[in-house]
Structures are given as C-alpha cells and as structure tokens.
Design an enzyme around this catalytic site. Sequence first.
Site, PDB file in Angstrom:
ATOM      1  N   SER A 126       0.830  -1.199   0.000  1.00 51.55           N
ATOM      2  CA  SER A 126       0.000   0.000   0.000  1.00 51.55           C
ATOM      3  C   SER A 126       0.870   1.257   0.000  1.00 51.55           C
ATOM      4  CB  SER A 126      -0.957  -0.065   1.194  1.00 51.55           C
ATOM      5  OG  SER A 126      -2.018   0.838   1.071  1.00 51.55           O
ATOM      6  N   HIS A 151      -7.564  -5.712  -0.454  1.00 52.79           N
ATOM      7  CA  HIS A 151      -6.326  -4.941  -0.471  1.00 52.79           C
ATOM      8  C   HIS A 151      -5.166  -5.646   0.238  1.00 52.79           C
ATOM      9  CE1 HIS A 151      -4.270  -1.117  -1.022  1.00 52.79           C
ATOM     10  NE2 HIS A 151      -4.044  -0.978   0.270  1.00 52.79           N
ATOM     11  N   ASP A 172      -9.706  -4.941  -5.902  1.00 51.84           N
ATOM     12  CA  ASP A 172      -9.252  -4.124  -4.783  1.00 51.84           C
ATOM     13  C   ASP A 172      -9.988  -2.795  -4.832  1.00 51.84           C
ATOM     14  OD1 ASP A 172      -7.926  -2.552  -2.926  1.00 51.84           O
ATOM     15  OD2 ASP A 172      -5.913  -3.095  -3.591  1.00 51.84           O
TER      16      ASP A 172
END
Length: 278
Positions: free
Chosen positions: A103, A253, A224
């Site tokens: 991320s 995610h 996602d």
Amino acid sequence: MIAEKGLSSALNARIIGSGRETIVLAHGYGTEQSIWDKIIAPMFDDDNNNYKVVLFDWPFSAAVEDQSLYDPNKYSSLEPFADDLITLMTEMNLQDANFVGHSMSGMIGCLASIKRPDLFKRLLLIAASPRYTNIDDYEGGFTSSDIEDLLKNIESNYENWVSAFSLGVVDPNDMGSVNKFRECLQRMRGEVALSLAKTVFCSDYRDILEKVETPCTIIQTSSDMVVPRSVAQYMEKKIKGKVTLEIIDTIGHFPQLTAHLDLVKVLNGVLGFGFNQI
C-alpha cells in the site's frame, strides 16, 4: 532516545534468517509488522536459509512504544518515511535489498530508491498507488468527495469507520483477515489515523515514477476497492525501470492476509532463491 538506540531499535526492527538475499517487508496504513505473520512460516519451511527477512513498524504504528515518534507535521508527506527507511537500512547495514512495500509503502520504497538506488535490488509493490483520486483520464479509484467523506467519517466516529472500512477493503468472506486488519486499526489513535489518511489519500506521486530505475514487480489483487487494476497498469507504463505485473486471484487490499500462500508463490517466482513452492 533515538540517538542512543537508533531508529531501527525504536521501530522494532528485527531480522529472521541469515541468508545472503535480503527481503525488507514494509507494512501499510493502519497496520504493523504482524500483518506479514502468515507469510513468514511458508517462507522458512524446510529450514530454508537462502535469505534474511527484515521487519519493522512505521512510526504511526500502535506497536511502536514511543508514540511521540509520529509527528503529523513532519509526516505530512511520504518523503520523511522514505528518509526513515534509508536511515533504518543504513543502520542495519542493508544493501542490494528486495523491498516489499504494501500500500503506502510502495511509494515510500520508490522515493527511497530514487535517493539511494544502491540500497535496493528490486521493488515489489503490493497494492500500491501513486494517487488515489480520479483526475482527467487517470482513474485512481476515488472521487474527491469520496476522500472528503472518508476523512469526515474517521474524524466523527472512528470506531464505526474502522468496522466499515475493514469490511470494505478486506474480503468479507474471510472474517479472520477482516478482524486482523480491524484490530490493527483499533490500536491506532484516531488522530493518527486521520492525519495519516490525509497524507496518504491526498497524495500525488505520479511524477516520480519516471525516476524509478530499480527493477519493479507490481503485485495486484483481482479486485481491490482501494487500488483498481487501472492504477497498476498506469504504474507499469510509467515506471522507468524494468517492470512486471503479477495478479493474485483474491478479493481486497491485503493478499498477505487473504491469499498468503499465493503471495509466497509470486515472491518465489519473482525472486527465485528458495521460497517453497506451495
């Protein structure tokens, strides 16, 4: 305290294994190094000793003892995180590392690799994004009003937002993984979650991609809600160095939670130095 013990100690840095190849695992928003726990055991099956794995917690993590390390004014952009990463890797004498950034840590790794390319052998960017909001012909996944609502919800009712956000970004059919992310978020202070969300979700690092020369592997899930596949394809086109794109067939995610064995397979295929085939 930091001067005496070093940043790596303050951020709970630790090493598993003693092999020649180094893998640095960097967690993302709202989590801590325990988010990687499910992939560690498969990586070390059969007493594999071809690599060493480095884990740590970012200053915003609730796992960090000295909560004053996170200064929202300092960390109003991702550059100070990149500086922390460089400091940590330098303190630990890490060079030519395979950096796995989840991320927000994906862009942090990109920034650090531009400043200190000697530290990085490869970047593996899991569910990373240079920009989260849509603009012109760029599809980031969120409208500006989506981000405004997200920030308002964090500020007005953090507990409710944590529950809803956890169910939205992790496969709701995997409640164990949903609960793991929710518990990490719940340990964060609400004011930290809010300031960090502003830093992450309002950022735009599209212009740095053409400066990234370290070989990259982009790892994306098949669905996602935070980072659509269009973002991965955009990054694949814009990053200057050699890039490959890997898709893991899972929802959400967090492939390290919901498809950890598949993620280990991808790491094995990309790095090819002894991860077990699952």
